[in-house]
Design an enzyme around this catalytic site. Structure first.
Site, PDB file in Angstrom:
ATOM      1  N   TRP A 136      -7.614   1.675   8.581  1.00  0.00           N
ATOM      2  CA  TRP A 136      -7.255   2.425   9.778  1.00  0.00           C
ATOM      3  C   TRP A 136      -8.480   3.042  10.437  1.00  0.00           C
ATOM      4  O   TRP A 136      -9.319   3.642   9.766  1.00  0.00           O
ATOM      5  CB  TRP A 136      -6.271   3.540   9.425  1.00  0.00           C
ATOM      6  N   TYR A 154       8.270  -5.265   1.648  1.00  0.00           N
ATOM      7  CA  TYR A 154       6.889  -5.587   1.289  1.00  0.00           C
ATOM      8  C   TYR A 154       6.844  -6.524   0.082  1.00  0.00           C
ATOM      9  O   TYR A 154       5.969  -7.395  -0.005  1.00  0.00           O
ATOM     10  CB  TYR A 154       6.099  -4.312   0.996  1.00  0.00           C
ATOM     11  N   GLU A 194       1.178  11.739  -0.137  1.00  0.00           N
ATOM     12  CA  GLU A 194       2.463  11.147  -0.517  1.00  0.00           C
ATOM     13  C   GLU A 194       3.511  11.552   0.519  1.00  0.00           C
ATOM     14  O   GLU A 194       3.861  12.731   0.643  1.00  0.00           O
ATOM     15  CB  GLU A 194       2.872  11.603  -1.914  1.00  0.00           C
ATOM     16  N   SER A 195       4.050  10.576   1.234  1.00  0.00           N
ATOM     17  CA  SER A 195       4.946  10.874   2.352  1.00  0.00           C
ATOM     18  C   SER A 195       6.192  11.635   1.933  1.00  0.00           C
ATOM     19  O   SER A 195       6.662  12.516   2.663  1.00  0.00           O
ATOM     20  CB  SER A 195       5.350   9.566   3.051  1.00  0.00           C
ATOM     21  N   THR A 207      -4.867   5.273   2.517  1.00  0.00           N
ATOM     22  CA  THR A 207      -3.575   5.162   3.182  1.00  0.00           C
ATOM     23  C   THR A 207      -3.288   6.340   4.105  1.00  0.00           C
ATOM     24  O   THR A 207      -3.940   7.377   4.046  1.00  0.00           O
ATOM     25  CB  THR A 207      -2.452   5.086   2.132  1.00  0.00           C
ATOM     26  N   VAL A 208      -2.297   6.152   4.943  1.00  0.00           N
ATOM     27  CA  VAL A 208      -1.678   7.235   5.705  1.00  0.00           C
ATOM     28  C   VAL A 208      -0.240   7.353   5.216  1.00  0.00           C
ATOM     29  O   VAL A 208       0.324   6.378   4.730  1.00  0.00           O
ATOM     30  CB  VAL A 208      -1.717   6.942   7.228  1.00  0.00           C
ATOM     31  N   CYS A 266       2.933   2.613  10.294  1.00  0.00           N
ATOM     32  CA  CYS A 266       3.277   2.800   8.882  1.00  0.00           C
ATOM     33  C   CYS A 266       4.617   3.516   8.717  1.00  0.00           C
ATOM     34  O   CYS A 266       4.769   4.657   9.168  1.00  0.00           O
ATOM     35  CB  CYS A 266       2.171   3.607   8.204  1.00  0.00           C
TER      36      CYS A 266
END
Length: 398
Positions: free
Chosen positions: A143, A257, A209-210, A193-194, A100
């Site tokens: 995952w 994407y 949130e990255s 999500t990751v 990811c």
């Protein structure tokens, strides 16, 4: 701290009443309801049905005209010295997949800042698995955690055999799936999500949130970081970094994407056009400065790099972004080499996991989970950026 009712259902699980934290009225009612129904099979059934109905992946996020529309992250709490979640060594655990690009932003920041001994890490297997295989009505794939010596896994439809090398199981919660972490935190959104930043003290998700996690790693852990002097979001460049992020995200990070997950020709072509216009813009900017926001490494570079390093290996083929390879752009090619060879960045890159995930996790796009062999690690070759921009010389330059 009193949470606003509009956000209460999302964050109500994050506060422990035994520690004096306040809950908004809706959260109090929610807790009372859970207490009243404790042990009730009917209540549990409703939770399971709701989770099944909401569980989804990125492939489900489609607009009516065939365009891909990414759902916003649901957990946005901040770690601050004077807040509920404080920056403490050993308190937090990061869950990621090397596949990811969003998750790998946070891994890169963790290593660049020297936080790998202060924050734990778990790494999923790259191939999505059925997360509730014992329930025929729940088709969600996502995952999964396994030991690195676990026997190889196949795709969710039974094709291929994919090594577990490089995986790190969940040593905190013993979760089998990332989905388990969300359900443990009373998630109501249903997209598992990751990255996930977990608080071991409270036993909840702090943030998924990255971009938030990247900035927290950059600034709030400096007292325990091995490299506190590195600032990926310096005051004098913040306006420029924000401006770059504003167009890099939709056109490049998410743009690939939008190309790959489009289900109709028109939105695909629009995303394709915007993607390559933005890459051309980056190419021009990188002819003038070593890094995308100037002559200093910043978070804008980390965010951009994660898409570029996957581009030739995956996106050109899988997402139909085939106008030009990154290694065919003179400046972008050297830029990617430069960043990959920056100490700490390579720790966020596992090409085998990257290729395995994309080509084995979406049966609708690649039924038999065949993984392309090429093109090879061109990004490991020497770069010319340090010589080209001597005014931007870094301490790690050879």
């Amino acid at each position: 701290m009193l949470l606003k009712p509009a956000h209460c259902n999302r964050f109500s699980s994050l506060f422990n009443p035994n520690q004096g934290a306040r809950l908004c009225p809706a959260a109090q009612r929610q807790r009372a309801s859970r207490t009243t129904n404790q042990g009730s099979h009917k209540s549990l059934d409703r939770i399971v049905i709701r989770a099944m109905a909401s569980a989804r992946t990125a492939l489900d996020e489609m607009g009516k005209t065939g365009e891909f529309k990414r759902t916003a992250s649901g957990f946005r709490n901040q770690i601050t010295p004077d807040g509920h979640f404080k920056p403490e060594a050993g308190r937090y655990h990061l869950y990621i997949s090397y596949a990811c690009p969003w998750a790998c932003r946070t891994v890169a920041a963790m290593h660049l800042k020297g936080l790998q001994d202060a924050i734990g890490l778990s790494v999923t297997h790259p191939t999505w698995q059925r997360t509730r295989a014992d329930n025929t009505d729940d088709k969600h794939t996502g995952w999964t955690f396994v030991e690195p010596d676990h026997p190889p896994l196949s795709s969710s439809t039974g094709h291929g055999s994919f090594s577990c090398e490089g995986c790190i199981p969940d040593t905190v919660n013993g979760a089998k799936f990332v989905r388990d972490l969300y359900e443990k935190s009373n998630d109501t959104i249903g997209k598992y999500t990751v990255p996930v930043l977990w608080d071991k003290t409270e036993g909840v998700i702090v943030n998924n949130e990255s971009s938030d996690i990247l900035r927290m790693f950059n600034s709030v852990f400096n007292d325990i970081a091995k490299n506190p002097g590195l600032d990926l979001y310096p005051e004098h460049l913040r306006a420029k970094i924000d401006e770059i992020n504003e167009w890099v995200y939709p056109a490049i990070n998410n743009g690939v994407y939008r190309c790959g997950f489009a289900t109709k020709q028109e939105p695909y072509e629009q995303a394709f056009k915007e993607l390559f216009a933005a890459l051309d813009k980056c190419e021009d900017m990188l002819s003038e400065t070593r890094y995308i926001a100037g002559n200093q490494l910043t978070e804008a570079d980390v965010r951009l790099f994660m898409t570029l390093i996957r581009f030739d290996e995956v996106y050109v083929v899988y997402f139909k972004t085939n106008k030009q390879f990154i290694h065919e752009y003179p400046n972008l090619r050297e830029y990617v080499k430069d960043l990959y060879q920056t100490p700490g960045m390579a720790a966020s890159v596992n090409i085998r996991h990257i290729k395995t995930h994309y080509f084995t996790s979406h049966p609708a796009l690649n039924t038999y989970a065949i993984i392309p062999v090429g093109p090879g690690p061109w990004y490991e070759e020497p770069h010319n950026r340090a010589k080209q921009f001597p005014q931007a010389k870094q301490e790690w330059d050879k």
